[in-house]
Design a protein around this motif. Sequence first.
Motif, PDB file in Angstrom:
ATOM      1  N   GLU A 245       5.414   4.211   1.164  1.00 15.02           N
ATOM      2  CA  GLU A 245       4.914   3.216   1.745  1.00 15.02           C
ATOM      3  C   GLU A 245       3.639   3.747   2.882  1.00 15.02           C
ATOM      4  OE1 GLU A 245       6.234  -0.685   2.757  1.00 15.02           O
ATOM      5  OE2 GLU A 245       7.922  -0.412   1.125  1.00 15.02           O
TER       6      GLU A 245
ATOM      7  N   SER B  50      -6.853   2.412  -4.648  1.00 19.19           N
ATOM      8  CA  SER B  50      -7.614   1.479  -3.593  1.00 19.19           C
ATOM      9  C   SER B  50      -9.050   1.556  -3.610  1.00 19.19           C
ATOM     10  CB  SER B  50      -6.986   1.840  -2.152  1.00 19.19           C
ATOM     11  OG  SER B  50      -7.280   3.380  -2.117  1.00 19.19           O
TER      12      SER B  50
ATOM     13  N   VAL C 212      -2.323   0.689  -4.386  1.00 18.42           N
ATOM     14  CA  VAL C 212      -1.887  -0.878  -4.039  1.00 18.42           C
ATOM     15  C   VAL C 212      -0.971  -0.990  -5.304  1.00 18.42           C
ATOM     16  CG1 VAL C 212      -2.424  -2.917  -3.762  1.00 18.42           C
ATOM     17  CG2 VAL C 212      -3.961  -1.261  -2.756  1.00 18.42           C
TER      18      VAL C 212
ATOM     19  N   GLN D 288       0.286   0.747   7.844  1.00 18.46           N
ATOM     20  CA  GLN D 288      -1.171  -0.010   7.937  1.00 18.46           C
ATOM     21  C   GLN D 288      -2.003   0.469   8.983  1.00 18.46           C
ATOM     22  OE1 GLN D 288      -1.287  -2.034   5.502  1.00 18.46           O
ATOM     23  NE2 GLN D 288       0.658  -2.032   4.992  1.00 18.46           N
TER      24      GLN D 288
ATOM     25  N   LYS E 176       0.893  -1.189  -0.054  1.00 11.55           N
ATOM     26  CA  LYS E 176       0.065  -0.126  -0.104  1.00 11.55           C
ATOM     27  C   LYS E 176       0.899   1.206   0.103  1.00 11.55           C
ATOM     28  CE  LYS E 176      -3.730  -2.396   2.307  1.00 11.55           C
ATOM     29  NZ  LYS E 176      -4.474  -2.222   3.434  1.00 11.55           N
TER      30      LYS E 176
ATOM     31  N   CYS F 121       0.611   0.125 -10.042  1.00 12.84           N
ATOM     32  CA  CYS F 121      -0.466   0.549  -9.334  1.00 12.84           C
ATOM     33  C   CYS F 121      -1.921   0.518  -9.407  1.00 12.84           C
ATOM     34  CB  CYS F 121      -0.082   2.070  -8.712  1.00 12.84           C
ATOM     35  SG  CYS F 121       1.219   2.014  -7.680  1.00 12.84           S
TER      36      CYS F 121
ATOM     37  N   LEU G 203      -4.524   7.060  -2.393  1.00 11.62           N
ATOM     38  CA  LEU G 203      -4.147   5.812  -1.943  1.00 11.62           C
ATOM     39  C   LEU G 203      -4.294   4.823  -2.969  1.00 11.62           C
ATOM     40  CD1 LEU G 203      -6.262   5.764   1.489  1.00 11.62           C
ATOM     41  CD2 LEU G 203      -3.542   6.251   1.183  1.00 11.62           C
TER      42      LEU G 203
END
Length: 121
Positions: free
Chosen positions: A118, A103, A89, A121, A5, A100, A87
């Motif tokens: 990065e 998200s 992934v 989380q 992410k 990418c 955002l």
Amino acid sequence: MGATKYVVIQDHTSEYPEPITFAKGAPLSVGEEYKGPESWDNWLFCETPGQKGGWVPAQIIEIVNDKTARAREDYTAKELDVRVGDLLVGSKILNGWVWCKRSDGPEAGWVPLANLQEARQ
């Protein structure tokens, strides 16, 4: 490689509205190697019949002779337009760029790794 992410820390807008796209086995004409201040190594300018040329990672092509190559895998040079705070992934890193997916939707493309951080989380 697992998904990572990322949060966008610098805007990126593609300068190539018609990205080169081809399937595994496609014939390619190989031109210059990318040289620039960003240290994006191993990018070759390639052409394939019926499309505008584009930048292709050297790792995904097989050189047949001096200026002719064949694609080792499916590829698109599509870049993803992103803004600070988006955002994403990321699933594949090649030569300073990350493939990418948003998200919050299906849109995907390449983004410079330097524009990403990065996400915690």
